[in-house]
Design an enzyme around this catalytic site. Structure first.
Site, mmCIF file in Angstrom:
data_model
loop_
_atom_site.group_PDB
_atom_site.id
_atom_site.type_symbol
_atom_site.label_atom_id
_atom_site.label_comp_id
_atom_site.label_asym_id
_atom_site.label_seq_id
_atom_site.Cartn_x
_atom_site.Cartn_y
_atom_site.Cartn_z
ATOM 1 N N ALA A 63 0.832 -1.204 0.000
ATOM 2 C CA ALA A 63 0.000 0.000 0.000
ATOM 3 C C ALA A 63 0.868 1.256 0.000
ATOM 4 O O ALA A 63 1.963 1.283 0.569
ATOM 5 C CB ALA A 63 -0.927 -0.002 1.209
ATOM 6 N N GLY A 112 0.672 -5.294 0.707
ATOM 7 C CA GLY A 112 -0.403 -5.561 -0.252
ATOM 8 C C GLY A 112 0.046 -6.369 -1.447
ATOM 9 O O GLY A 112 -0.738 -7.129 -2.024
ATOM 10 N N GLU A 115 -0.145 -9.788 -0.273
ATOM 11 C CA GLU A 115 -1.541 -10.180 -0.097
ATOM 12 C C GLU A 115 -2.215 -10.491 -1.433
ATOM 13 O O GLU A 115 -3.057 -11.396 -1.517
ATOM 14 C CB GLU A 115 -2.280 -9.080 0.667
ATOM 15 C CG GLU A 115 -1.892 -9.080 2.143
ATOM 16 C CD GLU A 115 -2.374 -7.863 2.898
ATOM 17 O OE1 GLU A 115 -3.137 -8.024 3.862
ATOM 18 O OE2 GLU A 115 -1.977 -6.745 2.531
ATOM 19 N N GLU A 135 3.598 -4.792 7.770
ATOM 20 C CA GLU A 135 2.591 -3.912 8.363
ATOM 21 C C GLU A 135 2.807 -3.692 9.856
ATOM 22 O O GLU A 135 2.526 -2.613 10.393
ATOM 23 C CB GLU A 135 1.185 -4.484 8.118
ATOM 24 C CG GLU A 135 0.750 -4.494 6.663
ATOM 25 C CD GLU A 135 1.089 -5.790 5.946
ATOM 26 O OE1 GLU A 135 0.549 -6.019 4.857
ATOM 27 O OE2 GLU A 135 1.899 -6.581 6.486
#
Length: 258
Positions: A63, A112, A115, A135
């Site tokens: 992100a 991300g 992910e 994170e």
């Protein structure tokens, strides 16, 4: 545009195109990926989608931190709406796409980016790729589905080691854990992804879609419920041209051999 489409009609290639930002997933990039993942499978002849990043350094660094910081600064409701809901929608779009999404990890896949790899049904990694769940270093858990999908893929303890430490792992370790299907030399990454896509595309599209849905929807439910899902997707294929053609080929070969 933060995402570009190339390749042929059968196997389009989606490329996250922000190499100067290590292909970080800002909000326009996430929204563009979701749009393409909705639209491409509806195009006539599309049989698989390859998803990769521009350049040689990164698939995606995760992100975009300025976007995250701005949303978090505006409070919990904004953060849930703009970060979590958006990230969940993206990884669900990857996971539930009716044609196989093959992630080609061409460098680091952090946050991300990792992910998305977890959500994809298939993934290949270049030999220099690395994966991490950083994170926790920002003070929060993975918000794009990573706290749920990663332990389901690699096991609770191995998933928690990545999530709780934030440490990176290499491509070979990712393959050993089952996060990617296999590792290939970096120059062979896209050809290997296309070869995998072509091995899938030779089969009936209805059968491919049914297999994807049966596995994706059944993997996290009790076995009896999963068997019901399997039966329903089998039933959906019984009257299709793909079944008729497949049986005809098999019976024809059998007749020739006798």
């Amino acid at each position: 545009m933060p995402v570009r489409v190339s390749g042929d009609r059968t196997v389009p290639v989606l490329t996250i195109d922000r190499p100067e930002k290590l292909n970080a997933l800002d909000y326009p990039t996430i929204d563009a990926l979701r749009t393409h993942l909705d639209e491409l499978p509806a195009r006539d002849g599309v049989r698989a989608i390859i998803l990769t990043g521009a350049g040689r350094r990164a698939f995606s660094a995760g992100a975009d931190i300025p976007d995250l910081a701005d949303s978090i600064a505006r409070g919990t409701a904004a953060a849930l709406r703009e970060i979590v809901a958006r990230g969940h929608a993206l990884t669900r779009a990857v996971e539930n796409c009716p044609v196989p999404v093959i992630v080609a990890v061409n460098g680091l896949a952090y946050g991300g980016g990792c992910e998305i790899t977890e959500a994809a049904p298939l993934a290949l990694a270049a030999d220099h790729a690395t994966f991490a769940k950083p994170e926790i270093t920002l003070g929060f858990p993975p918000p794009f589905g990573g706290s749920q999908r990663l332990p389901r893929h690699v096991g609770r303890k191995r998933g928690l080691e990545m999530i709780l430490t934030g440490d990176a792992i290499g491509a070979q370790r990712a393959a050993e854990l089952g996060l990617v299907n296999r590792v290939v030399p970096r120059d062979d990454l896209l050809p290997a992804a296309r070869e995998l896509a072509e091995r899938i595309a030779r089969h009936a599209d209805t059968a491919v879609a049914a297999c994807l849905a049966a596995v994706t929807r059944g993997i996290n439910v009790p076995i009896d419920e999963g068997l019901g899902i399997e039966a329903a997707w089998f039933a959906s294929t019984v009257g299709t041209p793909g079944v008729r053609a497949g049986l005809a080929r098999f019976l024809g070969r059998r007749k020739e051999a006798s």
